[in-house]
Enzyme design. Sequence first.
Site, PDB file in Angstrom:
ATOM      1  N   PRO A 160      42.405   6.899 -33.165  1.00 45.66           N
ATOM      2  CA  PRO A 160      43.672   7.618 -33.282  1.00 45.66           C
ATOM      3  C   PRO A 160      44.759   6.935 -34.119  1.00 45.66           C
ATOM      4  O   PRO A 160      45.797   6.505 -33.607  1.00 45.66           O
ATOM      5  CB  PRO A 160      44.103   7.777 -31.819  1.00 45.66           C
ATOM      6  CG  PRO A 160      43.509   6.596 -31.133  1.00 45.66           C
ATOM      7  CD  PRO A 160      42.207   6.326 -31.834  1.00 45.66           C
ATOM      8  N   CYS A 161      44.538   6.900 -35.415  1.00 46.16           N
ATOM      9  CA  CYS A 161      45.521   6.300 -36.317  1.00 46.16           C
ATOM     10  C   CYS A 161      46.828   7.095 -36.339  1.00 46.16           C
ATOM     11  O   CYS A 161      47.876   6.551 -36.705  1.00 46.16           O
ATOM     12  CB  CYS A 161      44.944   6.153 -37.720  1.00 46.16           C
ATOM     13  SG  CYS A 161      44.320   7.689 -38.423  1.00 46.16           S
TER      14      CYS A 161
END
Length: 191
Positions: A160-161
């Site tokens: 989850p950047c």
Amino acid sequence: MWISQNTQVRLEPLKDPPKTIRYSFLKTKFGQMMMGVINPISGDSKDQVAIGVLHFVDKNNVNTYNEVQERWPKSELCKDDDAVKLVADKLFKGDKENSQAIPIAIYGTDFQLSVWRALVDMKRGETCTYSQLAERMGRPTAVRAVASAVAKNEVAILIPCHRVVSQNGASKYHWGAALKQQLLADEKSQN
């Protein structure tokens, strides 16, 4: 079609870039995505398939395909709707309560792998700055290197950047600030 909030992932480091990435395009509640799967990912299971690419389609399928090919120059991209559908069904339609961890094939330096692991460890709906992420990793002076590793993430959402925010409040995201805000709002609404 979207990912359950209970989805677990398991990072599977690759020693070399895969020879082949089988891909397809999927419709999701946040727009079209290109998913690429890699098989096999390890010697212990000949049929172990992992997600190696998960990109939002920015402008069109051709541009996204070309971007993925640039990012994986040593891998052949082969369209394979059936192979991707098997993995996509587990990710998007599987038993949301009792699902096994989804394997994610990652290829990068040891430092990049540690950044991606730190992203996966973040709680759903939580955000942090690049410097906070570097501090969590015990590398407080490596902020630029952390930002670079975040930018090289090939598996949107599952690594989850989008949860990393700028200190100045700017909402930067490879696929646009508006999409990033939608993803974060969706996660917060489900908590």
